[in-house]
Design an enzyme around this catalytic site. Structure first.
Site, short mmCIF file in Angstrom:
data_model
loop_
_atom_site.label_atom_id
_atom_site.label_comp_id
_atom_site.label_asym_id
_atom_site.label_seq_id
_atom_site.Cartn_x
_atom_site.Cartn_y
_atom_site.Cartn_z
N GLY A 298 0.84 -1.26 -0.08
CA GLY A 298 -0.09 0.09 0.09
C GLY A 298 0.80 1.38 0.11
O GLY A 298 2.02 1.23 -0.55
N SER A 299 0.25 2.21 0.69
CA SER A 299 0.87 3.77 0.30
C SER A 299 2.12 3.81 0.99
O SER A 299 2.61 4.96 0.67
CB SER A 299 -0.03 4.63 1.25
OG SER A 299 -1.38 4.67 0.43
N THR A 300 2.77 3.13 1.96
CA THR A 300 3.98 3.10 2.09
C THR A 300 4.96 3.22 0.99
O THR A 300 6.19 3.80 0.95
CB THR A 300 4.66 1.98 3.21
OG1 THR A 300 4.24 1.20 2.37
CG2 THR A 300 3.89 2.25 4.32
N PHE A 301 4.91 2.82 -0.18
CA PHE A 301 5.44 2.96 -1.66
C PHE A 301 5.47 4.10 -2.12
O PHE A 301 6.25 4.27 -3.01
CB PHE A 301 5.04 1.80 -2.40
CG PHE A 301 5.83 0.22 -2.51
CD1 PHE A 301 6.01 -0.26 -1.12
CD2 PHE A 301 6.16 -0.21 -3.66
CE1 PHE A 301 6.77 -1.44 -1.35
CE2 PHE A 301 7.11 -1.24 -3.43
CZ PHE A 301 7.35 -1.88 -2.26
#
Lengths: 685, 399
Positions: A298-301
């Protein structure tokens, strides 16, 4: 007289009879000669192979199992140890009534009588009755006084820290072989070398070492020292457990990583299990998911996308992207943001975690470079913890537009928690990716270093400037307008990123409404000493990483930072004193003014540290309890020296083997905890 | 009584003992004591908690045996002749008694011992000596009539058959064979026609065959004899262990007490297979010593038989010598895989009280025969007397 007839002298034996008697005598003598000839044949001609045959049955290779090596944390706290316990066996041939024997034995041992009887009947001379029995069971069986029952010492694995890092350390079977985790990965070195002795044995299979054999020279297994810190591991597991339970989630994992070295300081999985008391019910808890299992992060990327775009100069800090007011159609699909936005800079995209914004940044970067940068951050290749079954994850090339878009916010690709933490470690470490590792050293009982893992640079991923830019942007995430204000700390600057991923539904081939909430933080942001990743699987109360995972991060960081001796980013003690210009965390050389201000009436912890500074130049720690005196190790065997050093939280570095002949720094030096102490070993001549 | 003998007045003089024969017997007994201890200590410690258990018992038997030997020597073989029948009757009674439930003790599937408190008797051992004494007496008494089928052959065969049947009921195949063998030896010496002997042997073969075939343990022993290595874990176990034992000994052996096969590998190491331990611990040298000592007994025994002044002495000396020689040869042959397992002990050496006492008593009788006529005063006189007697009988035959 009747008798006289038989003994009359006149009836002396006839010549013919004498001849016959003589013949019989000759017959016996020739028979004895034949016996002698056969004896010569057996004892001269055939003696070699007959002796071999005989030795084959009474000379036995007796295996003396070596004591399995211990597993320590970075400070020498034992995490796995071997203890000797009694196992009960029986020689079934010595029992006349096996059924009765089985009945008598089964009761105090809690065994199934029929199963035991069946086993005893099958075995000829040896059968285990119960392996690794308790002392009470041994006493009960001894009291039965059953003939043919024997006891033998067998090593049993014991985990003094119980659940702590249990999934990482793994398990050992009753046969002494590692089944899982590090116990399996390092089975060979931990097992040591069972010494094989040629011992005499009688027909009952008993060992008879009475013929002047050497003392058993079993070779103990090597000890494995981890990079893990028991204290941090404990804090991490506690915080993770609370986060998972408060979110009513199914599972969770957490990684604490030293970004400068790649050392994994804590690796936690929830739910936990006690390896000392296994029950079949919680087999799911045995899995070291943080290192083995992949998930869509998810958004950690998004941080990596922004870092790549900045590095490639496709995006400048003040470039703004139109975020389509929260809804953007890509082909037949539509991408949504949690809150509608119009124009956002890269910093804002990360702060509010805009999916559309990340996708637009990725478009500026292009597909090839996106995939390439993900690979450079270490995704799609094994992190290299050397654990069996370690996950690799995958970043498929995004052919479809929608895949290209979703990959920008960490969907449509997979990674392990350790990979995500290590990639953030690269951002924290000035753009250089370090290889994550959990095993610091493997040292055999003689002090020989079998494995000596040092920090390994994998590659420079982005420039130091880019890395600092991204970390600075990520600091805004924990601000009030960011997605994770709950991760904000008073004393330390925090940079972080939330992630709330949709879980792929393996059945429906789409995404389910189940979420994986995560938060990854770097602390302190100005010079990160730890990367802390919290992943909560299927939270029920809230789904957002900023709500579910961020508090756990804060809890861990709040305990870890003082523990690691990290000076606060924002001093709370001496608010009136000017903050040192130097980067905190580096050796502090306090200004003269400050020092004079501190020494004297003010008796805070800093004052004590400064007072120490005056006594020794090598003190580099601002916290008094962080420094130790280097012990005198000369003449000690390698293992003893290592244990000694680990006991005072110093890191041994050995060369050579045998006993310590020299050490650097010398004994009596006051140094910071965790300092490398180099030992030169040599064997006595 | 003693006065009936021609030179009874001279019996105050102690009989001249054959020192070589006596030395051989005592050497074997002494070696036996040493080897019984060496081969039984571990087993005795394990089973009975006293490693000296078998040694003490054997020492006691040897003491009693010495007494029996001295008494036999003192009494003289001639006077034993008159006890031929009573002794045979006692032997038969014992053989019957051992079969009576409650009296006979079952050991390893065979009833061979009558157990009294403190002592146990093996009737078959007594029967062997009784059989020799009876046969010697009977043959000497019947003189040249032994050549006749109805007088010299049939009655003995009948008595032998009776004894053999009793032995087989125990069952004790080895003793039965010994009894038959001794009969053939003595009948052959007495001059029974060879055709009778050969014929009866041929007649026995079918019975022996069925005895082997119908008894599983005997059949197993037979097949083990034919190829012991093929049946190493089963019926050939004892023989292969024994062969390994003896072979391990080599020229000089592993040293007294250092044998390993007695560590429960070799069953009955102190009884039937004591020869294997001798071979293992004392090597070819020890085996040569044992064989030589038996050879000496045969030599001196046959010499005594030839020198005896009357047929009874000849038969008795021959019978006793044959009993010792036969059992020794068979026992050693079994231990080296040359003969199927019989259950015969090694005379004077194997553990076993009945056997030792009876054999030492028999040795006393043999010594008595070797000493010649107690009336002769010295051996040379007895020999001269015997030569005269031989000339007389030779003349008679020539006539």
């Amino acid at each position: 007289m009747r008798d006289l007839k038989a003994v009359a002298v006149a009836d002396a034996p006839s010549k013919w009879m004498r001849f016959r008697v003589f013949l019989l005598g000759a017959l016996f003598l020739s028979l004895l000669g034949g016996i002698m000839a056969k004896a010569v044949h057996l004892q001269v001609v055939q003696t070699g192979w007959l002796r071999d045959m005989a030795e084959d049955q009474y000379v036995r290779q007796i295996d003396i199992p070596a004591r399995r090596g211990d597993v320590f944390d970075r400070r020498g706290t034992p995490l796995a140890q071997s203890v000797e316990v009694d196992s009960i066996w029986i020689d079934p041939s010595s029992s006349t009534n096996l059924a009765a024997t089985a009945r008598a034995l089964a009761k105090p041992l809690g065994l199934d009588r029929e199963e035991l009887a069946a086993r005893l009947v099958k075995a000829r001379r040896f059968a285990w009755v119960k392996r690794q029995a308790t002392p009470a069971e041994v006493a009960a069986v001894t009291a039965l006084e059953i003939e043919g029952v024997g006891f033998t010492k067998e090593p049993r694995r014991f985990y003094p820290q119980r659940e702590l890092a249990a999934q990482l350390i793994g398990l050992v079977g009753t046969d002494g072989r590692g089944l899982d985790g590090l116990e399996k990965a390092f089975d060979d070195v931990l097992t040591g070398q069972a010494s094989q002795l040629s011992g005499f044995r009688d027909a009952k299979g008993r060992k008879l070492l009475t013929y002047g054999l050497d003392a058993p020279l079993e070779r103990q297994g090597a000890s494995v020292t981890l990079t893990l810190d028991r204290q941090l591991q404990y804090v991490t597991e506690k915080a993770l457990g609370r986060a998972v339970e408060e979110a009513k989630a199914t599972a969770g994992m957490a990684v604490v990583l030293d970004p400068k070295t790649g050392q994994v300081l804590a690796l936690a999985n929830f739910p936990r299990f006690n390896p000392n008391a296994l029950d079949a019910g919680n087999s799911g808890a045995l899995r070291n998911r943080a290192a083995l299992d992949t998930f869509e992060p998810g958004s950690t990327f998004k941080s990596f996308v922004v870092a790549a775009a900045l590095e490639e100069k496709e995006v400048k800090e003040d470039d703004a992207f139109f975020c389509e007011n929260g809804s953007w159609a890509v082909g037949r699909h539509t991408i949504h943001d949690s809150h509608p936005h119009a124009w956002l800079t890269a910093q804002k995209i990360l702060q509010v975690s805009s999916n559309i914004g990340a996708a637009k940044v990725a478009q500026a970067l292009g597909r090839d470079r996106l995939v390439d940068y993900y690979a450079r951050f270490g995704f799609g290749e094994r992190a290299g913890l050397a654990l069996p079954g370690e996950g690799r994850g995958s970043v498929p090339y995004p052919k479809a537009d929608i895949t290209f878009a979703t990959q920008a916010f960490g969907q449509g690709l997979t990674a392990t928690a350790v990979q995500v933490a290590a990639a953030y470690g690269a951002l924290a470490n000035g753009g250089v990716l370090m290889r994550p590792y959990v095993v610091a050293r493997v040292v055999d009982p003689d002090g020989l270093m079998l494995v000596d893992n040092r920090p390994v640079e994998v590659r420079r991923v982005v420039s130091e400037r880019t890395a600092r830019q991204v970390v600075a942007m990520l600091e805004t995430v924990v601000e009030k307008e960011g997605t994770a204000p709950r991760a904000r700390m008073d004393e330390y600057r925090v940079a972080g990123k939330t992630g709330t991923a949709q879980k792929a539904d393996p059945v429906a081939k789409g995404y389910s409404d189940k979420r994986i909430a995560s938060f990854v933080g770097l602390v302190p942001a100005e010079d990160p000493r730890a990367v802390i990743l919290i992943v909560v699987d299927e939270p029920k109360t809230d789904v957002y990483g900023g709500l579910v995972a961020a508090p756990a991060f804060k809890e861990i960081a709040a305990e870890a930072m003082p523990y690691l001796g990290v000076p606060p980013s924002r001093p709370t003690v001496a608010t009136s004193a000017p903050v040192p210009a130097e980067r905190p965390g580096e050796p502090i050389d306090p200004p003269e003014a400050l020092r004079s201000a501190m020494v004297g009436p003010a008796k805070g912890p800093l004052a004590a540290a400064f007072a120490k500074l005056e006594t020794s130049e090598t003190v580099t720690d601002t916290a008094g309890e962080g420094s130790v005196t280097v012990p005198d190790l000369s003449g000690q065997v390698g293992r003893a020296a290592v244990v000694r050093l680990l006991g005072v939280a110093l890191e041994p570095r050995l060369s050579g083997s045998g006993r310590v002949v020299s050490q650097t720094p010398p004994a009596g030096t006051l140094v910071e905890k965790g300092t490398w102490v180099t030992l030169q070993l040599a064997s006595r001549q | 009584m003693a006065t009936g003998s021609p030179r009874g007045s001279a019996r105050v003089a102690p009989p001249a003992v054959d020192p070589i024969l006596l030395g051989a017997v005592l050497s074997l007994v002494t070696l036996g004591l040493v080897m019984v201890y060496s081969s039984s200590a571990v087993t005795a410690q394990d089973r009975l908690g006293d490693s000296f258990h078998y040694l003490w018992r054997q020492l006691t038997a040897a003491g009693l045996g010495l007494v029996a030997m001295a008494v036999a020597l003192r009494v003289g073989y001639r006077r034993v002749a008159r006890f031929a029948y009573p002794v045979l009757v006692v032997a038969v009674l014992l053989l019957v008694a051992v079969l009576v439930p409650g009296l006979g003790t079952m050991v390893g599937g065979a009833k061979r011992w009558i157990r009294f408190p403190g002592v146990s008797i093996q009737p078959a051992e007594v029967a062997k000596l009784a059989w020799v004494v009876y046969l010697s007496y009977s043959l000497a008494k019947k003189r040249e009539k032994v050549a006749l089928f109805s007088i010299g052959f049939l009655p003995h065969l009948a008595v032998a058959g009776f004894l053999v049947v009793l032995c087989m009921l125990e069952p004790d195949f080895g003793s039965a064979v010994t009894l038959l063998f001794l009969m053939f030896i003595l009948l052959f010496a007495a001059g029974t026609k060879l055709s009778y002997l050969v014929g009866s042997v041929l007649a026995v073969i079918p019975f022996a065959y069925t005895a082997i075939i119908r008894s599983p343990y005997r059949f197993a022993r037979w097949s083990a004899f034919l190829d012991p290595w093929a049946n190493r874990r089963g019926s050939g176990y004892q023989v292969t262990e024994s062969l390994m034992s003896i072979g391990s000994g080599g020229l000089w052996g592993l040293g007294l007490g250092d044998g390993r096969q007695k560590l429960f590998f070799l069953p009955e190491a102190h009884t039937d297979f004591i020869f294997s331990i001798i071979g293992e611990e004392l090597g070819l040298a020890g085996v040569a010593l044992v064989v030589t000592l038996y050879g000496v007994i045969v030599w001196r025994g046959i010499r005594a038989a030839l020198a005896a002044s009357e047929p009874f002495g000849t038969y008795l000396a021959l019978g006793i010598t044959s009993a010792i020689g036969f059992q020794a040869v068979v026992n050693m042959a079994v231990a080296m895989g040359l003969a199927p397992t019989k259950g015969l002990t090694l005379p004077f050496i194997s553990y076993g009280g009945s056997s030792l006492i009876v054999l030492m008593g028999a040795a006393g009788l043999l010594l008595s025969v070797a000493a010649g006529s107690p009336a002769a005063g010295n051996a040379r006189g007895a020999e001269r007397q015997a030569r005269n007697a031989r000339e007389v009988s030779a003349d008679l035959e020539a006539a």
